[in-house]
Design an enzyme around this catalytic site. Sequence first.
Site, short mmCIF file in Angstrom:
data_model
loop_
_atom_site.label_atom_id
_atom_site.label_comp_id
_atom_site.label_asym_id
_atom_site.label_seq_id
_atom_site.Cartn_x
_atom_site.Cartn_y
_atom_site.Cartn_z
N GLY A 1 6.43 2.58 3.31
CA GLY A 1 7.90 2.50 3.36
C GLY A 1 8.50 1.55 2.35
O GLY A 1 9.58 0.98 2.60
N LYS A 2 7.86 1.37 1.19
CA LYS A 2 8.37 0.44 0.17
C LYS A 2 9.74 0.86 -0.35
O LYS A 2 10.63 0.03 -0.52
CB LYS A 2 7.39 0.35 -1.02
CG LYS A 2 6.04 -0.23 -0.70
CD LYS A 2 5.20 -0.41 -1.95
CE LYS A 2 4.95 0.88 -2.68
NZ LYS A 2 4.15 1.86 -1.90
N THR A 3 9.88 2.18 -0.61
CA THR A 3 11.14 2.66 -1.19
C THR A 3 12.30 2.45 -0.22
O THR A 3 13.38 2.01 -0.61
CB THR A 3 11.03 4.15 -1.57
OG1 THR A 3 9.99 4.30 -2.54
CG2 THR A 3 12.33 4.66 -2.16
N ASP B 1 7.50 3.54 -9.83
CA ASP B 1 6.46 4.39 -9.25
C ASP B 1 6.55 5.78 -9.89
O ASP B 1 7.61 6.41 -9.83
CB ASP B 1 6.67 4.50 -7.74
CG ASP B 1 5.54 5.24 -7.03
OD1 ASP B 1 4.72 5.87 -7.73
OD2 ASP B 1 5.47 5.16 -5.80
N GLU C 1 -1.90 -1.91 10.44
CA GLU C 1 -3.20 -1.25 10.44
C GLU C 1 -4.16 -2.04 9.56
O GLU C 1 -3.72 -2.81 8.68
CB GLU C 1 -3.07 0.19 9.91
CG GLU C 1 -2.29 1.11 10.82
CD GLU C 1 -2.18 2.53 10.27
OE1 GLU C 1 -2.80 2.81 9.23
OE2 GLU C 1 -1.47 3.34 10.89
N LYS D 1 0.84 -1.20 0.00
CA LYS D 1 0.00 0.00 0.00
C LYS D 1 0.88 1.26 0.00
O LYS D 1 2.01 1.22 0.45
CB LYS D 1 -0.89 -0.04 1.25
CG LYS D 1 -1.95 1.03 1.33
CD LYS D 1 -2.80 0.80 2.58
CE LYS D 1 -3.82 1.91 2.76
NZ LYS D 1 -3.19 3.19 3.10
N GLY D 2 0.34 2.36 -0.49
CA GLY D 2 1.08 3.61 -0.50
C GLY D 2 1.41 4.09 0.91
O GLY D 2 0.61 3.94 1.83
N GLY D 3 2.61 4.63 1.09
CA GLY D 3 2.99 5.23 2.37
C GLY D 3 3.44 4.28 3.46
O GLY D 3 3.50 4.66 4.63
#
Length: 359
Positions: free
Chosen positions: A33-35, A58, A228, A29-31
């Site tokens: 910490g994938k990068t 991305d 979450e 999901k976005g945000g």
Amino acid sequence: MADQQNLPEGTVHNILEQETLKWVFVGGKGGVGKTTCSSILSILLATVRDSVLIISTDPAHNLSDAFQQRFTKSPTLVNGFTNLYAMEVDPTVEHEDVGTSEGMDGLVSELAGAIPGIDEAMSFAEMLKLVQTMDYSVIVFDTAPTGHTLRLLQFPSILEKGLGKMMSLKNKFGGLFSQMTRMFGMDDDYNEDAVLGKLEGMKDVIEQVNKQFKDPDMTTFVCVCIPEFLSLYETERLVQELTKFEIDSHNIVINQVLFDDEVVESKLLKARMKMQQKYIDQFYMLYDDFNITKLPLLPQEVTGVEALKGFSSHFLTPYQPLSNRDQVEWLERRVSELKDQLKEAEEELNTLKKGKQKV
């Protein structure tokens, strides 16, 4: 509910030890910490592999921010390394470049554009073709949020179907294509066999990549999430889709974890810890056969090579909260925090006293 006390903490050692791996996807999901996770994974792989390339697919590129170095659509050596390269590509932009080119590539691109979803796929194919000729030991993909990532993983099969459909037109319309090219005065470079030959070549590359993506010895997918509900839901969706696409996945990284035995006075933080623990338990219950790595929430961002290297230790050794590491260190920190609180209370008291004296 899973009893975490009896479960071994996971690490990414299994990825580093799998010498046959060629493609490593990092998504979620976005945000979440994938990068950061993909950057650290590429740094760790660079310690055990001859050459590593990390690619950001991305459109909102963060790779340059993570390494604090500007990257482009060409592989660039990361500062401080001799075998780690990075590049940022945008499939849509890449396709526009191809679409405006003259000659055979432009015509093939226009033809392919008539098939829904194939434009991005062809750009992705061109990138993979380029990457394969570079002969890197392993390639790490820092992908966009889940929906975009799932489209990316569908590209090989979309291309196979699309190009197959286009080539079937040859049998359906016979020499009509050749007649049209002659009628418009086009030279032999645009004849039916030349165009279809180029498509056939591209199809071969895609079939090869698709085969590699479905080979667990060559490809794996690392799911990054936070404790979450929405992230748990997104991870479950991602894992199910990966299974459908026959893409191997056996590592989950749970980022931004608040550890319950840290020194915390805030009722809000304590409530959040309790909420996080509920979802962490669910992760362990749902993915009991995965390597689950928990990473701590830090007070600052992890940017720059040195910070990334420092944080990488938590990928190899399960994080130990401060109170578990050293009781003396824990007490010293506790005393320091209480002194700060006492100082703030004294300053507030003095301010109140001055206010009363004026009245």
